[in-house]
Scaffold this motif. Structure first.
Motif, PDB file in Angstrom:
ATOM      1  N   VAL A 142     -18.255   6.549  19.363  1.00 47.26           N
ATOM      2  CA  VAL A 142     -18.353   6.189  20.776  1.00 47.26           C
ATOM      3  C   VAL A 142     -18.520   4.675  20.921  1.00 47.26           C
ATOM      4  O   VAL A 142     -17.888   4.045  21.775  1.00 47.26           O
ATOM      5  N   ALA A 143     -19.369   4.089  20.082  1.00 45.06           N
ATOM      6  CA  ALA A 143     -19.583   2.638  20.142  1.00 45.06           C
ATOM      7  C   ALA A 143     -18.296   1.881  19.814  1.00 45.06           C
ATOM      8  O   ALA A 143     -17.930   0.917  20.501  1.00 45.06           O
ATOM      9  N   VAL A 144     -17.588   2.318  18.779  1.00 43.02           N
ATOM     10  CA  VAL A 144     -16.335   1.653  18.379  1.00 43.02           C
ATOM     11  C   VAL A 144     -15.293   1.755  19.490  1.00 43.02           C
ATOM     12  O   VAL A 144     -14.640   0.773  19.864  1.00 43.02           O
ATOM     13  N   GLY A 145     -15.121   2.965  20.040  1.00 37.95           N
ATOM     14  CA  GLY A 145     -14.143   3.148  21.105  1.00 37.95           C
ATOM     15  C   GLY A 145     -14.480   2.351  22.351  1.00 37.95           C
ATOM     16  O   GLY A 145     -13.591   1.816  23.017  1.00 37.95           O
ATOM     17  N   SER A 146     -15.763   2.246  22.660  1.00 36.63           N
ATOM     18  CA  SER A 146     -16.182   1.503  23.852  1.00 36.63           C
ATOM     19  C   SER A 146     -15.878   0.018  23.710  1.00 36.63           C
ATOM     20  O   SER A 146     -15.351  -0.615  24.632  1.00 36.63           O
ATOM     21  N   VAL A 147     -16.201  -0.560  22.560  1.00 31.92           N
ATOM     22  CA  VAL A 147     -15.933  -1.984  22.330  1.00 31.92           C
ATOM     23  C   VAL A 147     -14.434  -2.253  22.356  1.00 31.92           C
ATOM     24  O   VAL A 147     -13.954  -3.226  22.962  1.00 31.92           O
ATOM     25  N   ALA A 148     -13.651  -1.374  21.705  1.00 30.97           N
ATOM     26  CA  ALA A 148     -12.193  -1.551  21.685  1.00 30.97           C
ATOM     27  C   ALA A 148     -11.623  -1.463  23.101  1.00 30.97           C
ATOM     28  O   ALA A 148     -10.710  -2.223  23.461  1.00 30.97           O
ATOM     29  N   GLY A 149     -12.131  -0.554  23.912  1.00 29.45           N
ATOM     30  CA  GLY A 149     -11.634  -0.422  25.276  1.00 29.45           C
ATOM     31  C   GLY A 149     -11.954  -1.618  26.138  1.00 29.45           C
ATOM     32  O   GLY A 149     -11.136  -2.044  26.963  1.00 29.45           O
ATOM     33  N   MET A 150     -13.138  -2.196  25.958  1.00 26.17           N
ATOM     34  CA  MET A 150     -13.508  -3.372  26.739  1.00 26.17           C
ATOM     35  C   MET A 150     -12.584  -4.549  26.459  1.00 26.17           C
ATOM     36  O   MET A 150     -12.340  -5.383  27.324  1.00 26.17           O
ATOM     37  N   LEU A 151     -12.055  -4.629  25.242  1.00 32.63           N
ATOM     38  CA  LEU A 151     -11.201  -5.745  24.840  1.00 32.63           C
ATOM     39  C   LEU A 151      -9.721  -5.420  24.976  1.00 32.63           C
ATOM     40  O   LEU A 151      -8.878  -6.195  24.539  1.00 32.63           O
ATOM     41  N   ALA A 152      -9.384  -4.279  25.571  1.00 28.28           N
ATOM     42  CA  ALA A 152      -7.997  -3.813  25.620  1.00 28.28           C
ATOM     43  C   ALA A 152      -7.100  -4.801  26.369  1.00 28.28           C
ATOM     44  O   ALA A 152      -7.356  -5.118  27.532  1.00 28.28           O
ATOM     45  N   PRO A 153      -6.009  -5.257  25.722  1.00 26.37           N
ATOM     46  CA  PRO A 153      -5.074  -6.162  26.408  1.00 26.37           C
ATOM     47  C   PRO A 153      -4.027  -5.431  27.229  1.00 26.37           C
ATOM     48  O   PRO A 153      -3.290  -6.061  27.989  1.00 26.37           O
ATOM     49  N   GLY A 154      -3.928  -4.110  27.052  1.00 24.78           N
ATOM     50  CA  GLY A 154      -2.916  -3.360  27.782  1.00 24.78           C
ATOM     51  C   GLY A 154      -3.257  -1.888  27.829  1.00 24.78           C
ATOM     52  O   GLY A 154      -4.232  -1.427  27.217  1.00 24.78           O
ATOM     53  N   VAL A 155      -2.433  -1.117  28.561  1.00 30.98           N
ATOM     54  CA  VAL A 155      -2.698   0.302  28.731  1.00 30.98           C
ATOM     55  C   VAL A 155      -2.644   1.043  27.399  1.00 30.98           C
ATOM     56  O   VAL A 155      -3.455   1.933  27.133  1.00 30.98           O
ATOM     57  N   GLY A 156      -1.672   0.698  26.548  1.00 33.20           N
ATOM     58  CA  GLY A 156      -1.548   1.368  25.249  1.00 33.20           C
ATOM     59  C   GLY A 156      -2.803   1.217  24.403  1.00 33.20           C
ATOM     60  O   GLY A 156      -3.267   2.183  23.775  1.00 33.20           O
ATOM     61  N   TRP A 157      -3.343   0.010  24.377  1.00 33.16           N
ATOM     62  CA  TRP A 157      -4.583  -0.239  23.631  1.00 33.16           C
ATOM     63  C   TRP A 157      -5.734   0.551  24.234  1.00 33.16           C
ATOM     64  O   TRP A 157      -6.556   1.125  23.513  1.00 33.16           O
ATOM     65  N   ILE A 189      -5.533   3.367  25.893  1.00 37.08           N
ATOM     66  CA  ILE A 189      -5.350   4.782  25.544  1.00 37.08           C
ATOM     67  C   ILE A 189      -5.873   5.046  24.136  1.00 37.08           C
ATOM     68  O   ILE A 189      -6.577   6.031  23.886  1.00 37.08           O
ATOM     69  N   GLY A 190      -5.546   4.149  23.195  1.00 40.69           N
ATOM     70  CA  GLY A 190      -6.045   4.302  21.827  1.00 40.69           C
ATOM     71  C   GLY A 190      -7.557   4.262  21.755  1.00 40.69           C
ATOM     72  O   GLY A 190      -8.178   5.037  21.010  1.00 40.69           O
ATOM     73  N   ALA A 191      -8.173   3.372  22.538  1.00 38.32           N
ATOM     74  CA  ALA A 191      -9.638   3.279  22.552  1.00 38.32           C
ATOM     75  C   ALA A 191     -10.260   4.570  23.071  1.00 38.32           C
ATOM     76  O   ALA A 191     -11.274   5.047  22.542  1.00 38.32           O
ATOM     77  N   TYR A 192      -9.633   5.160  24.086  1.00 36.40           N
ATOM     78  CA  TYR A 192     -10.170   6.409  24.633  1.00 36.40           C
ATOM     79  C   TYR A 192      -9.937   7.595  23.705  1.00 36.40           C
ATOM     80  O   TYR A 192     -10.662   8.595  23.781  1.00 36.40           O
ATOM     81  N   VAL A 193      -8.958   7.496  22.826  1.00 39.33           N
ATOM     82  CA  VAL A 193      -8.800   8.530  21.793  1.00 39.33           C
ATOM     83  C   VAL A 193     -10.001   8.502  20.853  1.00 39.33           C
ATOM     84  O   VAL A 193     -10.596   9.536  20.533  1.00 39.33           O
ATOM     85  N   VAL A 194     -10.375   7.306  20.392  1.00 38.38           N
ATOM     86  CA  VAL A 194     -11.538   7.163  19.513  1.00 38.38           C
ATOM     87  C   VAL A 194     -12.800   7.616  20.248  1.00 38.38           C
ATOM     88  O   VAL A 194     -13.640   8.339  19.700  1.00 38.38           O
ATOM     89  N   LEU A 195     -12.930   7.192  21.493  1.00 34.72           N
ATOM     90  CA  LEU A 195     -14.088   7.600  22.301  1.00 34.72           C
ATOM     91  C   LEU A 195     -14.128   9.120  22.455  1.00 34.72           C
ATOM     92  O   LEU A 195     -15.189   9.745  22.355  1.00 34.72           O
TER      93      LEU A 195
END
Length: 475
Positions: free
Chosen positions: A94-109, A111-117
């Motif tokens: 959850v922590a990894v996905g949250s950090v990745a989502g906050m830094l997302a440069p686009g929708v694809g990124w 989506i990937g962050a929410y997969v991890v989350l």
């Protein structure tokens, strides 16, 4: 009187799983309802930043498809590696996905962050249930109050999610619905590691041995089936993708056939056929949560698109749903103990029917805000009654060895229902929900509630024999 440790104890004094255990586990279990509901008021802001409303629906779908796969798998991994280890591992994801989502440069990124989350939040409820039942059996306690604690916390957070999310998004931007996960993850990790959760170990001898039991082909077929079917259903409003329909049908057939034959299935088809009370409960949960998420995704978007509310105002307008949902969960738990599952579910489904009719009939664009708040209060009733009734039944009709996987399957139905709600909203309302779209959504909820009500009245799998097992669970 109940016999505990060789002495008779009045029913009113039955020893329950203490709050220090259930409360610690609830800190992580709330992450799924928190993230599921907060995103409802963040969709408009995310779409505005990335310039895509259609792509945003796949952010939600990616999270729920992932959690649909992850929940039963997490229950099995908890039995193999230890429920506490898997629970804490989910917190890390959850922590990894949250950090990745906050830094997302686009929708694809994103989506990937929410997969991890999604993988992370899917681990908590199944393994929390396993730890509660393990504690109850080890110390001869009743798990009833602990189950109510988990459900009340989950329902409260789910109902409060739009309000919390609205305040966060309106004040700090949509990324704040992700960074708020980090303090919750830290608190939960400390609480769970310090709590006595009964038996925290597992039976796996190695990671390789555990992975060997993972039904990879079943998971792949499940993904193909649900993803292709969603793409077909979402496309019905504009240009139907009929070419994917055979893929979904063949995928479903292969999935059921494989799960029936394999020794370690992703979804135990044999158990569903054998345990009619469980399969019936899972079916009701699927239908109920489809309606539940239509409300939680649809109304906040309508409030922003049509009523012109800010994210904060939309979230606050949903506050009555939260307050009534908490109260109805507590009242529903008491009704379950006194009258059983059937009456609990009937009350919740009748309230769902009334709520759907109100959504479909009230002139919302010109309706006073007080009317909208009253409609929201009515919609809070079915959340509590239906969820406590169905989850209590799952606990009642499964053993301690089965409950983790069964709750995982229950969560899978939750997540599939969330995916279906996205499809329903696309078909009934489109990308931007107007008055007509919300009217159609309301009639869909009302019609679905009628079918649920009839099914509950005539169901043979809801009865004293099924409900009585909860009194013996964990003792």
């Amino acid at each position: 009187m109940t016999a505990i440790n060789g002495r008779n104890v009045p029913v009113s004094e039955e020893l329950q799983v203490p709050f220090r255990v259930s409360g610690a586990l609830a800190t992580g279990s709330v992450l799924q309802p928190l993230n599921s509901s907060m995103i409802a008021v963040a969709i408009v802001g995310i779409a505005a930043q990335f310039g895509s409303t259609s792509g945003i629906s796949w952010v939600i779908s990616a999270m729920y498809i992932t959690t649909a796969v992850g929940a039963p798998t997490a229950g099995r991994f908890g039995a193999l590696f230890g429920a506490r280890r898997v629970f804490v591992g989910g917190l890390v994801l959850v922590a990894v996905g949250s950090v990745a989502g906050m830094l997302a440069p686009g929708v694809g990124w994103l989506i990937g962050a929410y997969v991890v989350l999604g993988i992370g939040i899917s681990t908590h409820m199944p393994n929390a249930m396993t730890m509660i039942r393990s504690y109850a059996e080890r110390y001869e306690r009743q798990p009833r109050t602990a189950l109510t604690t988990l459900v009340v916390c989950g329902q409260s957070v789910a109902a409060l999610g739009p309000t919390i999310g609205g305040v966060l998004v309106g004040t700090f931007g949509w990324q704040s619905i992700l960074w708020v996960n980090l303090p919750v993850v830290l608190l939960s990790a400390v609480a769970v590691m310090r709590a006595d959760v009964g038996f925290a170990g597992g039976r796996a001898t190695s990671v390789r041995a555990a992975l060997h039991t993972l039904d990879g082909l079943g998971i792949l077929l499940f993904l193909v089936t649900i993803t292709s079917m969603m793409m077909v259903l979402v496309s019905l409003r504009d240009a139907p993708s009929w070419g994917l329909l055979p893929v979904a049908i063949v995928g479903l057939g292969l999935f059921v056939g494989w799960e029936w034959r394999t020794a370690e299935p992703f979804l135990d088809i044999h158990a569903l056929v054998r345990n009619r009370a469980l399969s019936g409960t899972l079916g009701r949960a699927l239908i109920t949560f489809t309606c539940f998420y239509c409300v939680f995704f649809g109304i906040p978007q309508w409030l922003q698109y049509v009523r012109g509310m800010s994210a904060i105002e939309a979230g606050l307008t949903m506050l009555p749903v939260a307050g009534v949902s908490v109260i109805s969960t507590i009242v529903g738990s008491r009704l379950y103990r006194k009258a059983g599952a059937r009456w609990t579910l009937l009350v919740g489904t009748l309230a769902l029917l009334i709520g759907g009719v109100l959504i479909a009939s009230v002139e919302r664009s010109t309706a006073p805000i007080l009317v909208l708040l009253l409609v929201g209060a009515v919609l809070g009733i079915p959340n509590g009654f239906n969820n406590i009734g169905n989850q209590s039944l799952v606990n009642a009709v499964t053993s301690v060895e089965e409950v983790g996987t069964a709750i995982g399957m229950y969560r899978t139905m939750t997540f599939i229902g969330a995916n279906l709600s996205v499809v329903v909203l696309q078909v009934t309302a489109g990308d931007e929900i107007d008055d007509g779209g919300l009217h159609r959504m309301g009639w869909f909820i009302a019609a679905t509630a009628v079918l649920l009500f009839v099914g509950i009245v005539f169901s043979r799998s809801i009865g004293p024999n099924a409900e009585a097992r909860i009194d013996n669970a964990g003792s």
